[in-house]
Design an enzyme around this catalytic site. Sequence first.
Site, PDB file in Angstrom:
ATOM      1  CG  ASN A  57      -1.613   1.303   1.461  1.00  0.00           C
ATOM      2  OD1 ASN A  57      -2.566   1.623   0.770  1.00  0.00           O
ATOM      3  ND2 ASN A  57      -1.140   2.091   2.431  1.00  0.00           N
ATOM      4  CE1 TYR A  67      -0.968   7.473  -6.344  1.00  0.00           C
ATOM      5  CE2 TYR A  67      -2.836   8.097  -7.717  1.00  0.00           C
ATOM      6  CZ  TYR A  67      -2.325   7.450  -6.604  1.00  0.00           C
ATOM      7  OH  TYR A  67      -3.176   6.775  -5.751  1.00  0.00           O
ATOM      8  CE  LYS A 112      -1.255   3.897  -6.314  1.00  0.00           C
ATOM      9  NZ  LYS A 112      -0.962   2.873  -5.281  1.00  0.00           N
TER      10      LYS A 112
END
Length: 325
Positions: A105, A171, A175
């Site tokens: 995470n 980002y 991801k």
Amino acid sequence: MTDVPQPTGTAPAQSERPLDGKVAIVTGSGQGLGLAYAAELARRGAAVVVNDVNGEVAQQAVAAIEGEGGRATAVVAPVGSTETAKQLVSTAVDTFGGLDIVVTNAGVLRDKSLLKMSDEDFDLVINVHVRGTFTVVREAFAYFKENGVAGRIITIGSPTGQRGNFGQTNYAAAKAAIVGMTRTWAIEMKRAGVTANAVIPVAATAMTRTIPYFEKAIAAVDAGEPMPDFFRKELGFGTADDVAGLIAFLASEAAANITGQAIGVGGDRLQLWSHPQAVETAYHDGGWAYEDLRDGFEAAFGDALQTVGEKFAELPEALQPTPKQ
């Protein structure tokens, strides 16, 4: 869209702690979504290695889990390096006797539009998200394979990685890479009985706090009130705890046959994301020269061009953000 029947009554005792005897690592779990994941895994019976870069935050998370009767310990270190990955796995094994579940995470944000984004902004986000996921999963899988553990790998994606978002080049890249790696690992790990799935969460976090669109949703959470149905149902936007149930499910034996999937969750909504696939196909004898594309691309693909970015529904009047004074 499928409506799933709501559970009624009390769950059988044996299903309340399906992770008894299991050991989990949750990176970036000192607070927020990561802490919600770690706490839920502990409630379901797993011993948890909490990870954060802030020692005080990590110890507070351990205390919170232990305060609920769970078992936890902390590793204070930034993910990314092989050394941290080895420390996480060895701590799980030395403290709790093994390792069964990994939830990657940990993450950071350095949002800027492309021309304002520095090399350092890009490299930091990629290192924490992508390399941090890669090194921890590599170390965990080595342990699983050597010890015959049918482990669970749960990575964390984002709608930004699926659809793109303004100001998040780093980002979005990270991801999207994580989901791509997860699909590859599902193939490579299948023979060992290890599953690998990506979760795409949508929840109230420190980041969403700053977005006016979510003002009324955040205010409800802060006041201890139910979040309006528009957010929970139309947007699939909820609390960190709304995501944690999926993490526990994917970590359990009940999900032993689920692998290589990207599953979205938030509020009252659960979604199965598709793998990228061709949406339209056209052929031209002899191949596609420039002139063929110039004259034929629109006719072949004009109606099938894909949208980018998240499109939020218009807020009902009662949920509009408070006007600035």
